[in-house]
Motif scaffolding. Structure first.
Motif, PDB file in Angstrom:
ATOM      1  N   ILE A  32      85.271   6.863  56.872  1.00 34.50           N
ATOM      2  CA  ILE A  32      84.251   6.765  57.916  1.00 34.50           C
ATOM      3  C   ILE A  32      83.600   8.103  58.251  1.00 34.50           C
ATOM      4  O   ILE A  32      82.720   8.156  59.091  1.00 34.50           O
ATOM      5  CB  ILE A  32      84.828   6.143  59.214  1.00 34.50           C
ATOM      6  CG1 ILE A  32      85.913   7.038  59.809  1.00 34.50           C
ATOM      7  CG2 ILE A  32      85.305   4.733  58.985  1.00 34.50           C
ATOM      8  CD1 ILE A  32      86.282   6.676  61.226  1.00 34.50           C
ATOM      9  N   GLU A  33      83.987   9.195  57.556  1.00 32.05           N
ATOM     10  CA  GLU A  33      83.463  10.503  57.951  1.00 32.05           C
ATOM     11  C   GLU A  33      81.942  10.590  57.842  1.00 32.05           C
ATOM     12  O   GLU A  33      81.303  11.283  58.631  1.00 32.05           O
ATOM     13  CB  GLU A  33      84.153  11.642  57.207  1.00 32.05           C
ATOM     14  CG  GLU A  33      83.801  11.778  55.758  1.00 32.05           C
ATOM     15  CD  GLU A  33      84.569  12.911  55.093  1.00 32.05           C
ATOM     16  OE1 GLU A  33      84.961  13.869  55.761  1.00 32.05           O
ATOM     17  OE2 GLU A  33      84.757  12.815  53.874  1.00 32.05           O
ATOM     18  N   ASN A  34      81.324   9.881  56.899  1.00 34.44           N
ATOM     19  CA  ASN A  34      79.858   9.892  56.809  1.00 34.44           C
ATOM     20  C   ASN A  34      79.222   9.242  58.023  1.00 34.44           C
ATOM     21  O   ASN A  34      78.145   9.633  58.453  1.00 34.44           O
ATOM     22  CB  ASN A  34      79.386   9.198  55.534  1.00 34.44           C
ATOM     23  CG  ASN A  34      79.641  10.045  54.309  1.00 34.44           C
ATOM     24  OD1 ASN A  34      79.741  11.262  54.397  1.00 34.44           O
ATOM     25  ND2 ASN A  34      79.758   9.402  53.167  1.00 34.44           N
ATOM     26  N   ALA A  35      79.879   8.239  58.578  1.00 36.01           N
ATOM     27  CA  ALA A  35      79.347   7.556  59.757  1.00 36.01           C
ATOM     28  C   ALA A  35      79.557   8.373  61.029  1.00 36.01           C
ATOM     29  O   ALA A  35      78.781   8.259  61.977  1.00 36.01           O
ATOM     30  CB  ALA A  35      80.003   6.186  59.910  1.00 36.01           C
ATOM     31  N   VAL A  36      80.598   9.200  61.049  1.00 33.02           N
ATOM     32  CA  VAL A  36      80.923   9.968  62.250  1.00 33.02           C
ATOM     33  C   VAL A  36      79.902  11.076  62.479  1.00 33.02           C
ATOM     34  O   VAL A  36      79.516  11.353  63.596  1.00 33.02           O
ATOM     35  CB  VAL A  36      82.359  10.544  62.163  1.00 33.02           C
ATOM     36  CG1 VAL A  36      82.652  11.468  63.330  1.00 33.02           C
ATOM     37  CG2 VAL A  36      83.366   9.412  62.118  1.00 33.02           C
ATOM     38  N   ALA A  56      94.920  17.998  68.021  1.00 30.93           N
ATOM     39  CA  ALA A  56      94.590  17.013  66.993  1.00 30.93           C
ATOM     40  C   ALA A  56      93.772  15.891  67.609  1.00 30.93           C
ATOM     41  O   ALA A  56      93.965  15.529  68.767  1.00 30.93           O
ATOM     42  CB  ALA A  56      95.870  16.446  66.371  1.00 30.93           C
ATOM     43  N   TYR A  57      92.844  15.354  66.795  1.00 32.01           N
ATOM     44  CA  TYR A  57      92.072  14.209  67.279  1.00 32.01           C
ATOM     45  C   TYR A  57      91.706  13.283  66.132  1.00 32.01           C
ATOM     46  O   TYR A  57      91.657  13.681  64.980  1.00 32.01           O
ATOM     47  CB  TYR A  57      90.805  14.650  68.019  1.00 32.01           C
ATOM     48  CG  TYR A  57      89.748  15.268  67.131  1.00 32.01           C
ATOM     49  CD1 TYR A  57      88.797  14.475  66.491  1.00 32.01           C
ATOM     50  CD2 TYR A  57      89.688  16.639  66.940  1.00 32.01           C
ATOM     51  CE1 TYR A  57      87.818  15.036  65.690  1.00 32.01           C
ATOM     52  CE2 TYR A  57      88.724  17.206  66.144  1.00 32.01           C
ATOM     53  CZ  TYR A  57      87.784  16.406  65.514  1.00 32.01           C
ATOM     54  OH  TYR A  57      86.828  16.974  64.711  1.00 32.01           O
ATOM     55  N   CYS A  58      91.468  12.033  66.505  1.00 30.80           N
ATOM     56  CA  CYS A  58      90.992  10.986  65.603  1.00 30.80           C
ATOM     57  C   CYS A  58      89.638  10.512  66.114  1.00 30.80           C
ATOM     58  O   CYS A  58      89.230  10.840  67.215  1.00 30.80           O
ATOM     59  CB  CYS A  58      91.912   9.760  65.631  1.00 30.80           C
ATOM     60  SG  CYS A  58      93.488   9.928  64.836  1.00 30.80           S
ATOM     61  N   LEU A  83      87.505  12.170  69.504  1.00 33.38           N
ATOM     62  CA  LEU A  83      86.155  12.696  69.320  1.00 33.38           C
ATOM     63  C   LEU A  83      85.118  11.989  70.195  1.00 33.38           C
ATOM     64  O   LEU A  83      84.203  12.650  70.710  1.00 33.38           O
ATOM     65  CB  LEU A  83      85.761  12.627  67.842  1.00 33.38           C
ATOM     66  CG  LEU A  83      84.469  13.357  67.473  1.00 33.38           C
ATOM     67  CD1 LEU A  83      84.592  14.851  67.754  1.00 33.38           C
ATOM     68  CD2 LEU A  83      84.126  13.120  66.014  1.00 33.38           C
ATOM     69  N   PRO A  84      85.236  10.678  70.433  1.00 36.53           N
ATOM     70  CA  PRO A  84      84.252  10.030  71.312  1.00 36.53           C
ATOM     71  C   PRO A  84      84.204  10.656  72.717  1.00 36.53           C
ATOM     72  O   PRO A  84      83.127  10.810  73.291  1.00 36.53           O
ATOM     73  CB  PRO A  84      84.719   8.571  71.358  1.00 36.53           C
ATOM     74  CG  PRO A  84      85.414   8.375  70.046  1.00 36.53           C
ATOM     75  CD  PRO A  84      86.115   9.685  69.793  1.00 36.53           C
ATOM     76  N   ALA A  85      85.344  11.046  73.262  1.00 34.79           N
ATOM     77  CA  ALA A  85      85.372  11.657  74.595  1.00 34.79           C
ATOM     78  C   ALA A  85      84.745  13.055  74.560  1.00 34.79           C
ATOM     79  O   ALA A  85      84.041  13.454  75.486  1.00 34.79           O
ATOM     80  CB  ALA A  85      86.804  11.728  75.117  1.00 34.79           C
ATOM     81  N   TRP A  86      85.000  13.798  73.488  1.00 37.21           N
ATOM     82  CA  TRP A  86      84.406  15.131  73.314  1.00 37.21           C
ATOM     83  C   TRP A  86      82.886  15.018  73.273  1.00 37.21           C
ATOM     84  O   TRP A  86      82.171  15.724  73.961  1.00 37.21           O
ATOM     85  CB  TRP A  86      84.951  15.742  72.025  1.00 37.21           C
ATOM     86  CG  TRP A  86      84.434  17.109  71.707  1.00 37.21           C
ATOM     87  CD1 TRP A  86      83.298  17.411  70.996  1.00 37.21           C
ATOM     88  CD2 TRP A  86      85.017  18.362  72.071  1.00 37.21           C
ATOM     89  NE1 TRP A  86      83.157  18.772  70.897  1.00 37.21           N
ATOM     90  CE2 TRP A  86      84.193  19.374  71.540  1.00 37.21           C
ATOM     91  CE3 TRP A  86      86.163  18.720  72.785  1.00 37.21           C
ATOM     92  CZ2 TRP A  86      84.482  20.737  71.703  1.00 37.21           C
ATOM     93  CZ3 TRP A  86      86.441  20.068  72.940  1.00 37.21           C
ATOM     94  CH2 TRP A  86      85.614  21.053  72.405  1.00 37.21           C
ATOM     95  N   TYR A 121      79.898  18.167  74.603  1.00 37.28           N
ATOM     96  CA  TYR A 121      80.399  19.420  74.039  1.00 37.28           C
ATOM     97  C   TYR A 121      79.859  19.637  72.628  1.00 37.28           C
ATOM     98  O   TYR A 121      79.426  18.685  71.957  1.00 37.28           O
ATOM     99  CB  TYR A 121      81.929  19.428  74.043  1.00 37.28           C
ATOM    100  CG  TYR A 121      82.521  19.427  75.440  1.00 37.28           C
ATOM    101  CD1 TYR A 121      81.818  19.938  76.530  1.00 37.28           C
ATOM    102  CD2 TYR A 121      83.774  18.910  75.671  1.00 37.28           C
ATOM    103  CE1 TYR A 121      82.359  19.941  77.807  1.00 37.28           C
ATOM    104  CE2 TYR A 121      84.324  18.906  76.951  1.00 37.28           C
ATOM    105  CZ  TYR A 121      83.608  19.424  78.006  1.00 37.28           C
ATOM    106  OH  TYR A 121      84.150  19.422  79.266  1.00 37.28           O
ATOM    107  N   PRO A 122      79.905  20.881  72.148  1.00 38.85           N
ATOM    108  CA  PRO A 122      79.322  21.205  70.849  1.00 38.85           C
ATOM    109  C   PRO A 122      79.933  20.404  69.697  1.00 38.85           C
ATOM    110  O   PRO A 122      81.132  20.124  69.689  1.00 38.85           O
ATOM    111  CB  PRO A 122      79.637  22.694  70.663  1.00 38.85           C
ATOM    112  CG  PRO A 122      80.019  23.205  71.999  1.00 38.85           C
ATOM    113  CD  PRO A 122      80.512  22.038  72.789  1.00 38.85           C
ATOM    114  N   MET A 123      79.073  20.075  68.756  1.00 38.49           N
ATOM    115  CA  MET A 123      79.495  19.357  67.540  1.00 38.49           C
ATOM    116  C   MET A 123      78.999  20.155  66.341  1.00 38.49           C
ATOM    117  O   MET A 123      77.997  20.848  66.412  1.00 38.49           O
ATOM    118  CB  MET A 123      78.885  17.954  67.503  1.00 38.49           C
ATOM    119  CG  MET A 123      79.340  17.027  68.604  1.00 38.49           C
ATOM    120  SD  MET A 123      81.020  16.425  68.392  1.00 38.49           S
ATOM    121  CE  MET A 123      80.804  15.372  66.980  1.00 38.49           C
TER     122      MET A 123
END
Length: 135
Positions: free
Chosen positions: A42-46, A86-88, A117-120, A125-127
């Motif tokens: 799913i990394e391309n979608a994230v 760590a995060y998912c 990551l959704p909460a970040w 916050y920066p991405m």
């Protein structure tokens, strides 16, 4: 390790949570190493990650036949002097929870990013753009 009863179920591990604001302060102070446990499927979608986060493959982490010490030995060089966050991107955060438990069992100051990551992202916050998306 102690057991806690939650909702009638015995939980052998209650995760150590760090809220996004505290995580950001720790990262910006240069006191953290961030581990991104996003599935390659799913990394391309994230389309993004926390800046500087190191990618860790969740498949190896979720392999129940692997001992926690083996998981930690396969990670990039981590410092016991830094906080590990760590995060998912998944709702159940199973991979980052297991990774946090393995790191803590090896003496690391490891924390699970509350809300992942959704909460970040929701906090504004920066991405950083994922390499796979940028290519």
């Amino acid at each position: 390790m102690t057991s806690t009863s939650i909702g009638g179920r015995d939980m052998a591990f209650v995760p150590y949570w760090i809220d996004p604001a505290t995580a950001r302060q720790t990262i910006e102070a240069g006191q953290a190493i961030v581990l991104d446990v996003t599935s390659p499927f799913i990394e391309n979608a994230v389309r993004g990650k926390i800046p500087g986060a190191l990618r860790v493959a969740p498949r190896a982490i979720l392999d129940r036949n692997r001992h926690g010490a083996d998981l930690v030995s396969d990670l990039p060089d981590l410092s016991h002097a830094k906080t590990i966050i760590a995060y998912c991107t998944c709702a159940d955060e199973e991979a980052s929870t297991r990774l946090t438990r393995a790191l803590r069992s090896q003496g690391y100051d490891a924390w699970l990013l509350e809300g992942g990551l959704p909460a970040w992202r929701a906090a504004g916050y920066p991405m950083e753009l994922n390499q796979a998306v940028a290519a």
